[in-house]
Design a protein around this motif. Structure first.
Motif, mmCIF file in Angstrom:
data_model
loop_
_atom_site.group_PDB
_atom_site.id
_atom_site.type_symbol
_atom_site.label_atom_id
_atom_site.label_comp_id
_atom_site.label_asym_id
_atom_site.label_seq_id
_atom_site.Cartn_x
_atom_site.Cartn_y
_atom_site.Cartn_z
ATOM 1 N N UNK A 1 40.538 -18.122 53.629
ATOM 2 C CA UNK A 1 41.735 -18.866 53.246
ATOM 3 C C UNK A 1 41.929 -20.128 54.083
ATOM 4 N N UNK A 2 41.866 -20.010 55.400
ATOM 5 C CA UNK A 2 42.001 -21.188 56.246
ATOM 6 C C UNK A 2 40.695 -21.984 56.342
ATOM 7 N N UNK A 3 39.590 -21.284 56.556
ATOM 8 C CA UNK A 3 38.306 -21.957 56.736
ATOM 9 C C UNK A 3 37.660 -22.461 55.462
ATOM 10 N N UNK A 4 38.078 -21.927 54.306
ATOM 11 C CA UNK A 4 37.571 -22.365 52.998
ATOM 12 C C UNK A 4 36.039 -22.310 52.933
ATOM 13 N N UNK A 5 35.489 -21.197 53.385
ATOM 14 C CA UNK A 5 34.048 -21.048 53.421
ATOM 15 C C UNK A 5 33.453 -21.210 52.020
ATOM 16 N N UNK B 1 44.632 -23.424 62.957
ATOM 17 C CA UNK B 1 44.963 -22.121 63.517
ATOM 18 C C UNK B 1 44.976 -21.078 62.414
ATOM 19 N N UNK B 2 44.826 -19.820 62.808
ATOM 20 C CA UNK B 2 44.906 -18.737 61.828
ATOM 21 C C UNK B 2 45.559 -17.546 62.506
ATOM 22 N N UNK B 3 46.599 -16.999 61.861
ATOM 23 C CA UNK B 3 47.461 -16.005 62.501
ATOM 24 C C UNK B 3 47.707 -14.848 61.549
ATOM 25 N N UNK B 4 46.759 -13.910 61.501
ATOM 26 C CA UNK B 4 46.948 -12.733 60.660
ATOM 27 C C UNK B 4 46.845 -13.051 59.181
ATOM 28 N N UNK B 5 47.448 -12.171 58.362
ATOM 29 C CA UNK B 5 47.395 -12.345 56.912
ATOM 30 C C UNK B 5 48.578 -11.610 56.298
ATOM 31 N N UNK C 1 45.246 -7.692 48.362
ATOM 32 C CA UNK C 1 44.482 -7.134 47.238
ATOM 33 C C UNK C 1 43.077 -7.686 47.052
ATOM 34 N N UNK C 2 42.814 -9.018 47.112
ATOM 35 C CA UNK C 2 41.421 -9.470 46.944
ATOM 36 C C UNK C 2 40.488 -8.910 48.013
ATOM 37 N N UNK C 3 40.955 -8.823 49.249
ATOM 38 C CA UNK C 3 40.142 -8.246 50.321
ATOM 39 C C UNK C 3 39.889 -6.759 50.058
ATOM 40 N N UNK C 4 40.936 -6.026 49.672
ATOM 41 C CA UNK C 4 40.780 -4.596 49.412
ATOM 42 C C UNK C 4 39.846 -4.335 48.233
#
Length: 346
Positions: A159-163, A288-292, A298-301
């Motif tokens: 989400x932050x890094x947009x890999x 910066x990235x601080x949790x989620x 849901x997409x991760x799960x």
């Protein structure tokens, strides 16, 4: 209940009986079946977090079963299998209204703002905003790793890094967050360079998809090593949190690359030198990235359910509450390798 308690920063914690928590009107109490031992807990024990009031019970990465429910909770009931992000949002501030619960302006954090999950029970606030259902096929040990390290890495990389597939991703520090980031970036089709001082951690990074590993204990300049391997990383993460790894992460990037700071950076005056001249000249992004937030799980799960992501493989040891004080203290000197899970009822 039995819990791990410390009364002075940096002094040995012990296991003792303390009163059971009670749910807030909008919260729940969870019977903790598994909770992760995270470097953030070590930072809290060292006194690096201003929210902690002594005496204190650490622990923020948890999974378990709802034991008690506050009267204003509508979406959850006793017996539900749940986990939660380490940032528990209020659900009503402007950031929450925008869907950015991970930076809630009135957030609470178990193990920091109140007693945490190195215990048999833990209270969680604003349950309807913060709880995440644990699928029946997912073990509590695996679910516990999602709440901080794996979810944090997922947001940092995706989400932050947009890999993007085919990109080079550098991961500095291969503890729980770093190994999660290696796995997630590799599963996204990126080519990963893992950097750590521990051969064991680098072996795990190879297992989870790293194309190259850099031993920071023997390489004088890891940023140069990464640039030689990749031509400069498109995306780099500092998953450890130190002035050296932060600078190396920025310096290993190619022009217009993206640095994501995940690891906490404690210092005496609250500042960390960052090579901003390079950031300006090369138009680098410093993020910066601080949790989620819970609603973005849901997409991760689904990737976990499909077997694309295997957070269960990151769990390398399981310990009891009695073993936890020593393991917490050891995090200051021992290199991390995988995720250690505490089972409070063992």
């Amino acid at each position: 209940m039995r819990a791990v308690v410390f009364e002075q920063y940096g002094e040995p914690a012990d296991v003792r009986h303390v009163p059971d928590p009670q749910p807030a009107d909008h919260g729940v109490v969870v019977r903790v079946e598994a909770t992760g031992l995270c470097r953030s807990d070590w930072h809290g024990w060292q006194g690096h977090d201003p929210d902690i009031t002594l005496p204190h019970v650490p622990g923020h990465e948890l999974a378990g079963v709802i034991e008690a429910v506050g009267p204003r909770v509508t979406g959850w009931r006793q017996g539900d299998r749940v986990t939660a992000p380490f940032v528990c949002a209020c659900g009503s501030c402007p950031s929450c209204a925008a869907g950015d619960q991970q930076v809630c302006e009135r957030q609470t954090q178990p193990g920091f703002t109140h007693w945490g999950s190195f215990a048999q029970y833990v209270a969680l606030d604003h349950a309807d905003v913060n709880l995440v259902a644990v699928p029946d096929g997912l073990s509590f040990a695996t679910a516990a790793s999602l709440g901080c390290r794996f979810a944090t890495a997922f947001r940092a990389v995706v989400q932050q890094g947009r890999v993007a597939a085919g990109e080079w991703v550098a991961v500095h520090g291969c503890g729980g967050v770093g190994l999660s980031a290696v796995m997630i970036a590799a599963a996204s089709g990126a080519r990963v360079v893992a950097i750590d001082v521990s051969p064991k951690a680098l072996d795990l990074a190879r297992k989870f998809g790293a194309a190259h590993c850099v031993d920071a204990a023997t390489v004088p300049d890891t940023a140069v090593a990464v640039r030689e391997l990749t031509g400069g990383a498109h995306l780099s993460l500092d998953a450890l949190g130190s002035p050296a790894t932060c600078a190396a992460s920025v310096n290993c990037l190619r022009r217009r690359g993206r640095h994501v700071q995940v690891g906490l950076l404690p210092s005496a005056d609250g500042t960390t030198p960052v090579p901003m001249a390079r950031a300006i000249g090369w138009e680098l992004e410093i993020l910066g990235s601080h949790g989620m937030a819970a609603h973005t799980y849901p997409p991760m799960l689904e990737l976990v359910r499909a077997g694309v992501l295997r957070p269960d493989l990151l769990v390398t040891s399981t310990i009891t509450l009695e073993e936890t004080p020593a393991a917490l203290a050891a995090m200051g000197t021992a290199g991390g390798s995988g995720v250690t899970v505490i089972e409070p009822w063992a």
